[in-house]
Design an enzyme around this catalytic site. Structure first.
Site, short mmCIF file in Angstrom:
data_model
loop_
_atom_site.label_atom_id
_atom_site.label_comp_id
_atom_site.label_asym_id
_atom_site.label_seq_id
_atom_site.Cartn_x
_atom_site.Cartn_y
_atom_site.Cartn_z
N TYR A 80 -75.18 -9.28 63.72
CA TYR A 80 -73.85 -8.63 63.74
C TYR A 80 -72.78 -9.59 63.21
CZ TYR A 80 -69.29 -7.32 65.68
OH TYR A 80 -67.95 -7.05 65.84
N HIS B 208 -78.46 -15.89 72.25
CA HIS B 208 -77.25 -15.49 73.00
C HIS B 208 -76.14 -16.54 72.91
CE1 HIS B 208 -75.91 -13.41 77.01
NE2 HIS B 208 -74.95 -13.45 76.10
N ALA C 258 -67.47 0.01 61.39
CA ALA C 258 -68.51 -1.02 61.40
C ALA C 258 -69.60 -0.63 62.39
CB ALA C 258 -67.92 -2.37 61.82
N GLU C 259 -70.75 -1.24 62.23
CA GLU C 259 -71.72 -1.29 63.32
C GLU C 259 -71.27 -2.47 64.17
OE1 GLU C 259 -74.08 0.69 64.18
OE2 GLU C 259 -74.12 1.98 62.42
N SER C 260 -71.17 -2.27 65.50
CA SER C 260 -70.45 -3.26 66.31
C SER C 260 -71.23 -3.87 67.47
CB SER C 260 -69.17 -2.63 66.86
OG SER C 260 -69.49 -1.64 67.82
N THR D 164 -63.85 -10.23 63.87
CA THR D 164 -64.16 -10.61 65.24
C THR D 164 -64.24 -12.13 65.39
OG1 THR D 164 -65.97 -10.60 66.87
CG2 THR D 164 -66.61 -10.25 64.60
N ASP D 165 -63.98 -12.61 66.61
CA ASP D 165 -64.11 -14.05 66.87
C ASP D 165 -65.57 -14.50 66.75
OD1 ASP D 165 -65.13 -12.87 69.19
OD2 ASP D 165 -63.96 -14.11 70.58
N GLU D 166 -66.51 -13.53 66.77
CA GLU D 166 -67.93 -13.92 66.76
C GLU D 166 -68.34 -14.59 65.45
OE1 GLU D 166 -70.60 -11.13 68.67
OE2 GLU D 166 -68.94 -10.26 69.77
N LYS E 189 -70.40 -9.49 59.84
CA LYS E 189 -68.92 -9.50 59.85
C LYS E 189 -68.40 -10.69 59.04
CE LYS E 189 -66.41 -7.10 61.79
NZ LYS E 189 -65.80 -5.78 61.44
N PHE F 82 -64.19 3.11 69.45
CA PHE F 82 -63.45 2.59 70.62
C PHE F 82 -62.07 2.06 70.21
CE2 PHE F 82 -63.19 -1.57 73.17
CZ PHE F 82 -62.39 -1.03 74.14
N LEU G 165 -61.62 -0.56 60.24
CA LEU G 165 -62.34 -0.90 61.48
C LEU G 165 -63.79 -0.41 61.46
CD1 LEU G 165 -59.24 0.31 62.69
CD2 LEU G 165 -60.14 -1.13 64.52
P1 NAD Z 1 -67.28 1.13 67.61
O1 NAD Z 1 -68.73 0.90 67.39
O2 NAD Z 1 -66.80 1.71 68.90
O3 NAD Z 1 -66.72 2.08 66.45
C1 NAD Z 1 -67.09 1.95 65.11
C2 NAD Z 1 -66.67 3.22 64.37
O4 NAD Z 1 -67.04 3.07 63.00
C3 NAD Z 1 -67.33 4.49 64.89
O5 NAD Z 1 -66.38 5.52 65.03
C4 NAD Z 1 -68.35 4.83 63.80
O6 NAD Z 1 -68.61 6.22 63.69
C5 NAD Z 1 -67.66 4.27 62.56
N1 NAD Z 1 -68.62 3.95 61.50
C6 NAD Z 1 -69.76 3.22 61.62
N2 NAD Z 1 -70.41 3.18 60.44
C7 NAD Z 1 -69.63 3.87 59.56
C8 NAD Z 1 -69.77 4.18 58.17
N3 NAD Z 1 -70.84 3.76 57.47
N4 NAD Z 1 -68.79 4.89 57.56
C9 NAD Z 1 -67.72 5.33 58.27
N5 NAD Z 1 -67.56 5.09 59.59
C10 NAD Z 1 -68.51 4.37 60.23
O7 NAD Z 1 -66.59 -0.27 67.32
P2 NAD Z 1 -65.30 -0.95 67.99
O8 NAD Z 1 -65.72 -1.72 69.18
O9 NAD Z 1 -64.22 0.05 68.10
O10 NAD Z 1 -64.94 -2.00 66.85
C11 NAD Z 1 -64.10 -1.65 65.76
C12 NAD Z 1 -63.94 -2.84 64.84
O11 NAD Z 1 -63.39 -3.94 65.56
C13 NAD Z 1 -65.28 -3.33 64.26
O12 NAD Z 1 -65.05 -3.71 62.92
C14 NAD Z 1 -65.63 -4.54 65.12
O13 NAD Z 1 -66.39 -5.46 64.39
C15 NAD Z 1 -64.24 -5.08 65.45
N6 NAD Z 1 -64.13 -5.81 66.73
C16 NAD Z 1 -64.60 -5.29 67.90
C17 NAD Z 1 -64.42 -5.99 69.10
C18 NAD Z 1 -64.88 -5.42 70.42
O14 NAD Z 1 -64.77 -6.09 71.46
N7 NAD Z 1 -65.37 -4.19 70.49
C19 NAD Z 1 -63.78 -7.23 69.10
C20 NAD Z 1 -63.31 -7.74 67.87
C21 NAD Z 1 -63.48 -7.02 66.71
P1 TYD Z 2 -71.25 -7.28 74.83
O1 TYD Z 2 -70.36 -6.35 75.59
O2 TYD Z 2 -72.47 -6.74 74.16
O3 TYD Z 2 -70.31 -8.04 73.79
P2 TYD Z 2 -70.63 -9.34 72.85
O4 TYD Z 2 -72.07 -9.66 72.89
O5 TYD Z 2 -70.21 -8.85 71.50
O6 TYD Z 2 -69.78 -10.44 73.40
O7 TYD Z 2 -71.73 -8.42 75.83
C1 TYD Z 2 -70.80 -9.22 76.52
C2 TYD Z 2 -71.58 -10.26 77.30
O8 TYD Z 2 -72.34 -9.59 78.33
C3 TYD Z 2 -72.60 -10.99 76.47
O9 TYD Z 2 -72.67 -12.35 76.91
C4 TYD Z 2 -73.92 -10.29 76.76
C5 TYD Z 2 -73.74 -9.83 78.19
N1 TYD Z 2 -74.44 -8.57 78.56
C6 TYD Z 2 -75.25 -8.52 79.70
O10 TYD Z 2 -75.40 -9.53 80.43
N2 TYD Z 2 -75.86 -7.34 80.02
C7 TYD Z 2 -75.72 -6.21 79.25
O11 TYD Z 2 -76.33 -5.16 79.57
C8 TYD Z 2 -74.87 -6.28 78.10
C9 TYD Z 2 -74.68 -5.07 77.22
C10 TYD Z 2 -74.25 -7.48 77.81
#
Ligand code: NAD
Ligand code: TYD
Length: 350
Positions: free
Chosen positions: A156, A290, A84-86, A131-133, A160, A12, A82
């Site tokens: 998760y 949660h 990661a398992e996310s 991440t802020d988490e 991180k 993403f 970037l």
């Molecule tokens: P995502 O799950 O959409 O994408 C992760 C990508 O990493 C995928 O393309 C996947 O194929 C790849 N990947 C996973 N394991 C791998 C491995 N072992 N080797 C190579 N590639 C691998 O995640 P995202 O939401 O795009 O997040 C990207 C980064 O940003 C992550 O590090 C996440 O922790 C961080 N982040 C995400 C958010 C959010 O709101 N989504 C917020 C803050 C930080």
């Molecule tokens: P999520 O998008 O999984 O992000 P994160 O847990 O990393 O913040 O979830 C955002 C918020 O929405 C979180 O408080 C959990 C809640 N949530 C639901 O209520 N229903 C759902 O089906 C999902 C996926 C998340």
């Protein structure tokens, strides 16, 4: 000419970062390294895949031998990490996968970069996207700053936090030129429909229940993904080595209010009476452990590097919903097969 490695570029946020760098920096060579897990999708990059300054390499960051020889042979100037398992819910099901990819995978990259650069660190950058988490959970007031305690509560966020500590250790122990940023929840196009916003859009389109965990009182701070990509660009080029930067949208929403807003937008777009989608809202069993609230103070990034978000929430949500309406094929592709099995397991009997 600079040579840049972006890991996780098929996911993403990574796909928005890759697109931004490929378009803005035609004189850079951009290599996207991704394993293509369920979350990685090269369809996200169709519009830039034939650019002369772009290359894709399918690889696993856990494949230490490959990562070491690849970094040694390619001699990148910079790495934006970037991959990661996310997803928190998946981390509750399979914590070990998160420890492996997020901690051991990051450690492999750090060590491979250190070995490849072999003491020649001038101008190099290893930028870790966190991440802020990692800061844990807030009560109803206060904000996370860069000096907040690291207090992760889900597998998760623990993984991180572990990777962040290794990044700092590589700076302090070996002098690796590192950067870390910690961002709040992102939303926007190409978001896999396991996360709150795209899952709700997808379910409204399908007429399926909208599973709100607990009472929907949890609060998240939402940032449009292109604003995160812009912050990453700025920090990569202008950030001070070894520093940590928080990135946030200053845009807090209770989950239930956000889901109701999405229902309203979707009803309008689907030209049906207001209140139709609301009827799909279903309160389900809460997520384990949660986190109540995340909220970011990004004063440092704003005052030191001049970043601010450019997309307000109503505009960003409209753009996001419009993207999902225009890309139903993308949704069909990513929600087929393995994702369906995951969804059934997660949400049946919840
Ligand atoms: P995502 O799950 O959409 O994408 C992760 C990508 O990493 C995928 O393309 C996947 O194929 C790849 N990947 C996973 N394991 C791998 C491995 N072992 N080797 C190579 N590639 C691998 O995640 P995202 O939401 O795009 O997040 C990207 C980064 O940003 C992550 O590090 C996440 O922790 C961080 N982040 C995400 C958010 C959010 O709101 N989504 C917020 C803050 C930080
Ligand atoms: P999520 O998008 O999984 O992000 P994160 O847990 O990393 O913040 O979830 C955002 C918020 O929405 C979180 O408080 C959990 C809640 N949530 C639901 O209520 N229903 C759902 O089906 C999902 C996926 C998340």
């Amino acid at each position: 000419m600079r040579k840049l490695l972006i890991t996780g570029g098929a996911g993403f946020i990574g796909s928005h970062v890759v697109r931004r760098f490929v378009r803005r920096y035609p004189d850079y060579q951009i290599v996207n390294l991704d394993k293509l897990t369920y979350a990685g999708n090269l369809e996200n990059l169709r519009d830039v895949e034939n650019s002369p300054n772009y290359r894709f390499v399918r690889a696993d960051i856990l494949d230490s031998a490959f990562i070491h020889s690849f970094l040694r042979d390619e001699q990148f100037d910079g790495i934006i990490h970037l991959a990661a398992e996310s997803h928190v819910d998946r981390s509750l099901e399979n914590p070990a996968d998160f420890a492996l990819t997020n901690i051991v995978g990051t450690l492999n990259l750090l060590h491979a970069a250190l070995t490849a650069w072999n003491g020649r660190m001038e101008g190099k950058r290893f930028y870790h996207i966190s991440t802020d988490e990692v800061y844990g959970s807030l009560g109803s007031t206060g904000l996370f700053t860069e000096s907040s305690l690291i207090d992760p509560r889900s597998p998760y966020s623990a993984s991180k936090a572990g990777s962040d500590h290794f990044v700092s250790a590589y700076h302090h122990s070996y002098g690796l030129p590192t950067l870390i940023s910690r961002c709040s929840n992102n939303y926007g196009p190409n978001h896999f429909p396991e996360k709150l916003i795209p899952l709700m859009i997808h379910n409204i389109l399908q007429g399926k229940p909208l599973p709100v965990y607990g009472k929907g009182e949890n609060v998240r701070d939402w940032l449009y993904v292109e604003d995160h990509a812009a912050a990453i660009d700025l920090i990569f080029h202008k950030g001070k080595t070894s520093e940590i930067y928080n990135i946030g949208g200053n845009n807090e929403w209770k989950n239930i209010d956000l889901v109701r807003l999405l229902c309203k937008i979707m009803d309008r777009k689907m030209k049906r009476p207001a209140g139709t989608s609301d009827q799909l809202i279903t309160f389900v069993k809460d997520r384990l452990g949660h986190d109540l609230r995340y909220a970011i103070d990004s004063t440092k990034l704003k005052s030191e590097l001049g970043w601010s978000p450019s997309v307000d929430f109503p505009t960003g949500l409209e753009k996001t919903v419009d993207w999902y309406f225009a890309n139903k094929e993308w949704l069909d592709h990513v929600t087929s097969g393995a994702y369906r099995a995951y969804y059934d397991r997660m949400y049946t009997n919840r």
